[in-house]
Write a protein that holds these residues in place. Structure first.
Motif, PDB file in Angstrom:
ATOM      1  N   GLN A 183      50.767-157.838 -58.478  1.00 21.09           N
ATOM      2  CA  GLN A 183      51.960-158.051 -59.305  1.00 21.09           C
ATOM      3  C   GLN A 183      51.718-157.623 -60.746  1.00 21.09           C
ATOM      4  N   GLU A 184      50.538-157.927 -61.266  1.00 20.61           N
ATOM      5  CA  GLU A 184      50.242-157.592 -62.656  1.00 20.61           C
ATOM      6  C   GLU A 184      49.771-156.148 -62.818  1.00 20.61           C
TER       7      GLU A 184
ATOM      8  N   GLY B 186      52.791-153.911 -60.616  1.00 20.54           N
ATOM      9  CA  GLY B 186      54.167-154.289 -60.885  1.00 20.54           C
ATOM     10  C   GLY B 186      54.818-154.879 -59.646  1.00 20.54           C
ATOM     11  N   ARG B 187      55.977-155.503 -59.851  1.00 20.72           N
ATOM     12  CA  ARG B 187      56.659-156.177 -58.744  1.00 20.72           C
ATOM     13  C   ARG B 187      57.106-155.182 -57.683  1.00 20.72           C
TER      14      ARG B 187
ATOM     15  N   TYR C 125      60.791-161.269 -58.771  1.00 23.11           N
ATOM     16  CA  TYR C 125      61.366-159.952 -59.049  1.00 23.11           C
ATOM     17  C   TYR C 125      62.878-160.053 -59.257  1.00 23.11           C
TER      18      TYR C 125
ATOM     19  N   GLU D 181      63.708-161.658 -62.575  1.00 21.71           N
ATOM     20  CA  GLU D 181      63.472-160.784 -63.720  1.00 21.71           C
ATOM     21  C   GLU D 181      64.501-159.669 -63.824  1.00 21.71           C
TER      22      GLU D 181
ATOM     23  N   SER E  99      60.451-153.919 -62.779  1.00 20.64           N
ATOM     24  CA  SER E  99      60.913-155.089 -63.518  1.00 20.64           C
ATOM     25  C   SER E  99      60.845-154.803 -65.018  1.00 20.64           C
TER      26      SER E  99
ATOM     27  N   TRP F 246      58.091-156.863 -66.656  1.00 20.80           N
ATOM     28  CA  TRP F 246      56.747-156.330 -66.423  1.00 20.80           C
ATOM     29  C   TRP F 246      56.504-155.133 -67.336  1.00 20.80           C
TER      30      TRP F 246
ATOM     31  N   LYS G 289      55.768-156.307 -70.790  1.00 24.00           N
ATOM     32  CA  LYS G 289      54.415-156.848 -70.890  1.00 24.00           C
ATOM     33  C   LYS G 289      53.376-155.742 -70.977  1.00 24.00           C
ATOM     34  N   GLN G 290      53.664-154.586 -70.363  1.00 22.70           N
ATOM     35  CA  GLN G 290      52.759-153.438 -70.433  1.00 22.70           C
ATOM     36  C   GLN G 290      52.977-152.603 -71.711  1.00 22.70           C
TER      37      GLN G 290
ATOM     38  N   GLY H  56      52.557-164.014 -62.896  1.00 21.39           N
ATOM     39  CA  GLY H  56      51.928-163.535 -61.675  1.00 21.39           C
ATOM     40  C   GLY H  56      50.892-164.513 -61.142  1.00 21.39           C
TER      41      GLY H  56
END
Length: 526
Positions: free
Chosen positions: A121-122, A125-126, A174, A177, A246, A249, A252-253, A437
Motif C-alpha cells: 500500500q505504501e 500505492g492503493r 482506497y 481516499e 489515490s 497517496w 504523501k509521495q 497503511g
C-alpha cells in the motif's frame, strides 16, 4: 493571517532541521489552527459520475471476499461425501476439527495478507496493491481447482486468503481516499454491499451444484471453488487500466501535481475546492514521523487500539459462524439439507437488502447510532435463537424451525445495518494518513485472526460436549451487548468530517470538531 516573514510554507520550510523537529511541528499546527479557526471551506462540488464508476469497480474486490466466505461449507461437504479419499488419503477422516480447518484456513492466508498489506500500500500505492492482489487470488483459485491432495488444496486456500486479505485491507481505504466527505460513508459502504453480494453469489452457486434434483458430481466442489476466477480476471484489468491512483497517496509521495490532476478528475471543474482539499492532504503529510515509527505516539496508539478493538468485535459476535455454516445451522434448526441451501440464499438476500438500507442511512443517522443499534438487535435475536435451538434440540416442530430461521435472518439483517459496514468504514476513516497503511494492516489482520478463530471453533463449541447448539449463540449474544459499552465510550462519530479532521479528534482527545486541516494548509501557503 500569518506575516510573510513568519510564514512556514510547505514548499520551502526554513530548514531541514525544522522538518525533523516534533516540537516545531506542534507549534506549526497550533499556530495554523489559531489562524484559521473561523475559516470556512469552499462548497463541496456535486458527486462526479467517474467517482461512482471507480467506487463500483474497486468495491467489487469485496465480492471476492464474500464469495470465499460462503462457498466453502458446501464445497467441503461435497468433498467429504464424494471425493474425500482421493484428495485427503484413504485413512483420513472428516472430523469437526478438519471441517473447521478447511473452512477457516482461508483466514490464515487473509491474516498474513492483511498483516503485510501495508508494505505494498505504501510502496506501490492503493491501485497497484489491488492489481497484485488480483493475481495472487487467481493463482490460489487455480491451485484449488487442480489440487490432487489435501496439502495442495490448503495451500491454494491460503493463497486465496492472502489475496482476499489485501483486498479487505485496501478496498475501503482506497474508496475513502477517493470519496468526498459528505457521502464517504455511503460510498465506503459499497464495499460491504459487495461482500454481501459475494456471499449471496456463493450461496446461489452452492445451490446450483448441490441443491438440484440430480446428485452432484464428484468434482462439483472444484467448480464451486473455481467460480471466482472470472470476476478476479475482470478486476485485474479494471484496476490496471481504469482506476486512478489515490490522491492522498500521491500527496504523501510529494507528487502534488499528479494529486491535483486526480482530484480534478474526481471533483470536476471546481479548482478552489480541489486546492483546498489538496492543501489538507499536504498538511497531513508534514509530520516528522510516519508509518510504523509513528505508531509509538500516544495519539496514534489510541487510534490504532480503537481500530483493532472494533475489528475484533466485528468477528467475535459470530457473524462468520453463520456465513460459513448457514446450511448446517439450518439443518440443526429442523430443515432438510436441500431446504437449508435454499434458505441460505434467503440469508444472502437479507444481507444484501439491509446493507443497501445502511448505505442510505450511513450519512444521515451517523456511524455510532447504526453500530450500537444494530449490535443490540443482533444480540437479542441470538438469545432467542439459542433458546429455540436449546429447547428443541431434537426433531423441532415446523413453527420452531421457522422461528429459528427468522432469528437467523434478523441477526444477519442487524449485522448488516451496523457491524458489517460501519467497522470497515471507521477503519478507513480514523487512521491518520501517515500511518494509514500500517494501521489498516494491523486492524484488518486482527479481524482475520479472530475470523479464523471463530470459524475454527464454531464446530467444536456447538458440540454437545461443549456449549451445545444454543449455548454458542448465548456466547455471541453476550459479546454483542458488552461491545456496545466499548463503542459508546471510545468510538467517535465521524459523519461529515474530512479524513484530516478525524485525525485531529484523536490528536486532541476530544470529539469536538476542530478547524479544518485543509484550511490550515491553505492559510500556511497564502
Amino acid at each position: 493571517m500569518i506575516d510573510s516573514e513568519d510564514r512556514l510554507g510547505f514548499d520551502g520550510l526554513s530548514s531541514e532541521r525544522f522538518l525533523d523537529s516534533e516540537a516545531a511541528s506542534v507549534i506549526l499546527r497550533e499556530a495554523a489552527d489559531k489562524a484559521v479557526e473561523d475559516a470556512e471551506p469552499p462548497p463541496e462540488p456535486p458527486l462526479q459520475p467517474m467517482v461512482f464508476i471507480y467506487v463500483v469497480l474497486v468495491a467489487m474486490g469485496g465480492a471476492l471476499f464474500g464469495l470465499e466466505i460462503s462457498n466453502i461449507s458446501t464445497a467441503h461437504e461435497l468433498l467429504c461425501n464424494h471425493d474425500f479419499a482421493s484428495v485427503c488419503g484413504p485413512k483420513a477422516k472428516s472430523t469437526a476439527f478438519f471441517q473447521g480447518l478447511v473452512t477457516s484456513c482461508i483466514t490464515i492466508g487473509a491474516f498474513f495478507g492483511t498483516a503485510t498489506s501495508g508494505i505494498p500500500q505504501e510502496r506501490l500505492g492503493r491501485k497497484f496493491t489491488l492489481v497484485v492482489a488480483s493475481v495472487i487470488y487467481i493463482v490460489g483459485v487455480v491451485i484449488e481447482i487442480v489440487s490432487p491432495s489435501y496439502a495442495i488444496l490448503v495451500t491454494g486456500r491460503i493463497l486465496v486468503g492472502i489475496g482476499v486479505g489485501w483486498f479487505a485491507a485496501t478496498v475501503p481505504m482506497y474508496i475513502a481516499e477517493l470519496s468526498p466527505s459528505s457521502i464517504r460513508g455511503r460510498l465506503v459502504t459499497a464495499n460491504q454491499l459487495n461482500i454481501c453480494i459475494g456471499i449471496l453469489l456463493g450461496y446461489v452457486v452452492n445451490w446450483g451444484f448441490a441443491g438440484g434434483a440430480s446428485p452432484p458430481s464428484a468434482t462439483a466442489w472444484r467448480w464451486i471453488l473455481g467460480v471466482g476466477v472470472a470476476p478476479a480476471a475482470v478486476l485485474f484489468f479494471a484496476f490496471l487500466l481504469v482506476t486512478p491512483r489515490s490522491p492522498r497517496w500521491l500527496a504523501k509521495q510529494h507528487r502534488h501535481e499528479e494529486a491535483r490532476q486526480v482530484l480534478l478528475s474526481l471533483r470536476g471543474d471546481y479548482p478552489a475546492f480541489v486546492e483546498w482539499e489538496l492543501q489538507g492532504m499536504i498538511s497531513a503529510t508534514t509530520e516528522s514521523a510516519s508509518g510504523w515509527a509513528k505508531l509509538r505516539e500516544p495519539a496514534a496508539m489510541r487510534t490504532v487500539l480503537v481500530g483493532i478493538a472494533i475489528s475484533v468485535i466485528q468477528q467475535i459476535v459470530g457473524v462468520n459462524s453463520v456465513n460459513g455454516y448457514a446450511p448446517q445451522i439450518l439443518v440443526s434448526a429442523g430443515f432438510s439439507g436441500k431446504s437449508s441451501l435454499t434458505l441460505s440464499i434467503v440469508i444472502g438476500v437479507v444481507k444484501v437488502g439491509f446493507v443497501a438500507v445502511a448505505l442510505g442511512l450511513m450519512d444521515c443517522l451517523g456511524r455510532k447510532t447504526l453500530l450500537i443499534g444494530g449490535t443490540v438487535v443482533m444480540g437479542a435475536s441470538m438469545i432467542v435463537l439459542g433458546v429455540l435451538l436449546d429447547k428443541y434440540s431434537s426433531d423441532p416442530p415446523t413453527s420452531v424451525a421457522w422461528g429459528s430461521a427468522s432469528m437467523l435472518f434478523l441477526a444477519m439483517a442487524s449485522f448488516e445495518l451496523g457491524q458489517g459496514p460501519v467497522v470497515w468504514l471507521l477503519m478507513s476513516e480514523i487512521f491518520p494518513l501517515n500511518i494509514r497503511g500500517a494501521a489498516m494492516s494491523l486492524g484488518s489482520a486482527s479481524n482475520f485472526l479472530f475470523n479464523f478463530i471463530v470459524m475454527l471453533t464454531f464446530p467444536l463449541l456447538k458440540s454437545p460436549h461443549a456449549l451445545g447448539e444454543g449455548g454458542v449463540f448465548y456466547l455471541y449474544s453476550g459479546i454483542c451487548f458488552a461491545s456496545c459499552v466499548f463503542i459508546g465510550v471510545f468510538v467517535p462519530e465521524t459523519r461529515g468530517r474530512t479524513l484530516e479532521d478525524i485525525e485531529q479528534v484523536f490528536r486532541r482527545g476530544t470529539d469536538r470538531k476542530p478547524a479544518s486541516s485543509a484550511a490550515v494548509g491553505l492559510a500556511l501557503n497564502q
